[in-house]
Design a protein around this motif. Sequence first.
Motif, PDB file in Angstrom:
ATOM      1  N   VAL A   8      -6.950   4.444  32.128  1.00  0.00           N
ATOM      2  CA  VAL A   8      -5.501   5.811  33.069  1.00  0.00           C
ATOM      3  C   VAL A   8      -5.985   6.882  32.813  1.00  0.00           C
ATOM      4  CG1 VAL A   8      -3.493   6.497  33.506  1.00  0.00           C
ATOM      5  CG2 VAL A   8      -3.857   4.229  32.731  1.00  0.00           C
ATOM      6  N   ILE A   9      -6.297   7.941  34.051  1.00  0.00           N
ATOM      7  CA  ILE A   9      -6.903   9.309  33.470  1.00  0.00           C
ATOM      8  C   ILE A   9      -5.619  10.130  34.462  1.00  0.00           C
ATOM      9  CG2 ILE A   9      -8.460  11.421  34.722  1.00  0.00           C
ATOM     10  CD1 ILE A   9      -9.708   8.855  36.013  1.00  0.00           C
ATOM     11  N   GLY A  10      -5.424  10.764  32.622  1.00  0.00           N
ATOM     12  CA  GLY A  10      -4.326  11.705  32.731  1.00  0.00           C
ATOM     13  C   GLY A  10      -4.505  12.530  32.977  1.00  0.00           C
ATOM     14  N   GLU A  11      -4.014  14.004  33.513  1.00  0.00           N
ATOM     15  CA  GLU A  11      -4.551  15.195  33.751  1.00  0.00           C
ATOM     16  C   GLU A  11      -3.720  16.309  33.471  1.00  0.00           C
ATOM     17  OE1 GLU A  11      -7.101  15.158  37.453  1.00  0.00           O
ATOM     18  OE2 GLU A  11      -5.066  15.119  37.805  1.00  0.00           O
ATOM     19  N   SER A  12      -4.157  17.314  32.863  1.00  0.00           N
ATOM     20  CA  SER A  12      -2.465  18.787  32.607  1.00  0.00           C
ATOM     21  C   SER A  12      -3.328  19.769  32.328  1.00  0.00           C
ATOM     22  CB  SER A  12      -2.334  18.559  31.164  1.00  0.00           C
ATOM     23  OG  SER A  12      -1.821  19.840  31.007  1.00  0.00           O
ATOM     24  N   GLU A  13      -2.628  20.702  33.222  1.00  0.00           N
ATOM     25  CA  GLU A  13      -3.267  22.584  33.283  1.00  0.00           C
ATOM     26  C   GLU A  13      -3.676  22.807  31.320  1.00  0.00           C
ATOM     27  OE1 GLU A  13      -1.481  24.116  36.184  1.00  0.00           O
ATOM     28  OE2 GLU A  13      -2.667  23.308  38.164  1.00  0.00           O
ATOM     29  N   ASN A  14      -1.881  22.008  30.897  1.00  0.00           N
ATOM     30  CA  ASN A  14      -1.789  23.204  29.706  1.00  0.00           C
ATOM     31  C   ASN A  14      -2.072  22.103  28.160  1.00  0.00           C
ATOM     32  OD1 ASN A  14       0.502  24.465  30.688  1.00  0.00           O
ATOM     33  ND2 ASN A  14       1.225  22.578  31.183  1.00  0.00           N
ATOM     34  N   GLY A  15      -3.610  21.452  28.403  1.00  0.00           N
ATOM     35  CA  GLY A  15      -4.434  20.579  27.572  1.00  0.00           C
ATOM     36  C   GLY A  15      -4.681  19.335  27.357  1.00  0.00           C
ATOM     37  N   TRP A  16      -5.115  19.086  26.654  1.00  0.00           N
ATOM     38  CA  TRP A  16      -5.819  17.430  26.399  1.00  0.00           C
ATOM     39  C   TRP A  16      -3.842  16.753  25.672  1.00  0.00           C
ATOM     40  CZ3 TRP A  16     -10.559  20.264  24.481  1.00  0.00           C
ATOM     41  CH2 TRP A  16     -10.862  20.262  26.048  1.00  0.00           C
ATOM     42  N   LYS A  17      -3.623  17.219  24.715  1.00  0.00           N
ATOM     43  CA  LYS A  17      -2.264  16.583  24.543  1.00  0.00           C
ATOM     44  C   LYS A  17      -1.716  16.017  25.255  1.00  0.00           C
ATOM     45  CE  LYS A  17       0.992  16.702  21.467  1.00  0.00           C
ATOM     46  NZ  LYS A  17       1.508  17.110  19.606  1.00  0.00           N
ATOM     47  N   SER A  18      -1.373  17.366  26.234  1.00  0.00           N
ATOM     48  CA  SER A  18      -0.510  17.219  27.527  1.00  0.00           C
ATOM     49  C   SER A  18      -1.196  15.692  28.633  1.00  0.00           C
ATOM     50  CB  SER A  18      -0.551  18.285  27.857  1.00  0.00           C
ATOM     51  OG  SER A  18       0.846  18.959  27.457  1.00  0.00           O
ATOM     52  N   ALA A  19      -2.434  16.015  28.381  1.00  0.00           N
ATOM     53  CA  ALA A  19      -3.024  15.316  29.556  1.00  0.00           C
ATOM     54  C   ALA A  19      -2.182  13.842  29.400  1.00  0.00           C
ATOM     55  CB  ALA A  19      -4.402  15.647  29.466  1.00  0.00           C
ATOM     56  N   VAL A  20      -2.633  13.244  27.648  1.00  0.00           N
ATOM     57  CA  VAL A  20      -2.763  12.112  27.313  1.00  0.00           C
ATOM     58  C   VAL A  20      -1.264  11.924  27.333  1.00  0.00           C
ATOM     59  CG1 VAL A  20      -2.547  10.402  25.128  1.00  0.00           C
ATOM     60  CG2 VAL A  20      -4.981  12.149  25.680  1.00  0.00           C
ATOM     61  N   GLN A  21      -0.710  12.364  27.422  1.00  0.00           N
ATOM     62  CA  GLN A  21       0.772  12.252  27.179  1.00  0.00           C
ATOM     63  C   GLN A  21       1.221  12.416  28.741  1.00  0.00           C
ATOM     64  OE1 GLN A  21       3.525  12.358  24.634  1.00  0.00           O
ATOM     65  NE2 GLN A  21       4.489  10.869  26.245  1.00  0.00           N
ATOM     66  N   ASN A  22       0.818  12.882  29.495  1.00  0.00           N
ATOM     67  CA  ASN A  22       0.857  12.371  31.246  1.00  0.00           C
ATOM     68  C   ASN A  22       0.277  11.517  31.521  1.00  0.00           C
ATOM     69  OD1 ASN A  22       2.601  14.786  31.385  1.00  0.00           O
ATOM     70  ND2 ASN A  22       0.062  15.826  32.121  1.00  0.00           N
ATOM     71  N   ALA A  23      -0.757  10.616  31.264  1.00  0.00           N
ATOM     72  CA  ALA A  23      -1.062   9.297  31.197  1.00  0.00           C
ATOM     73  C   ALA A  23       0.134   8.480  30.803  1.00  0.00           C
ATOM     74  CB  ALA A  23      -2.768   9.245  30.852  1.00  0.00           C
ATOM     75  N   VAL A  24       0.350   8.448  29.570  1.00  0.00           N
ATOM     76  CA  VAL A  24       1.237   7.631  28.773  1.00  0.00           C
ATOM     77  C   VAL A  24       2.684   7.453  29.397  1.00  0.00           C
ATOM     78  CG1 VAL A  24       2.339   6.669  26.918  1.00  0.00           C
ATOM     79  CG2 VAL A  24       0.100   7.972  26.747  1.00  0.00           C
ATOM     80  N   LYS A  25       3.498   8.449  29.955  1.00  0.00           N
ATOM     81  CA  LYS A  25       4.224   8.976  30.912  1.00  0.00           C
ATOM     82  C   LYS A  25       4.337   8.179  32.437  1.00  0.00           C
ATOM     83  CE  LYS A  25       6.334  12.943  28.878  1.00  0.00           C
ATOM     84  NZ  LYS A  25       6.445  14.119  29.270  1.00  0.00           N
TER      85      LYS A  25
END
Length: 64
Positions: A8-25
Amino acid sequence: MYVKVVEVIGESENGWKSAVQNAVKDASKRFDNVTGVEVYNLTADVVDGDLVDFKANVKIAYTE
C-alpha cells in the motif's frame, strides 16, 4: 492461520509518520486483523525547497 501481505502507498501533507498511519488505517478498513507493517520506501515532493506531499510505501500483514 495464514498471514497475507498487501502493498500500500500512504500519503500525507504532514510527514512520513502520518503517511504510514494513513496507509495502516486505510488497510484496516479493508482487511481484518492487521498485525504488522513494514516501511520500505519514503518519498516526498519538493516545492520551493520545502518537502510536501509525503508518501510511504508499506507492506501490511494481516491474518485470515
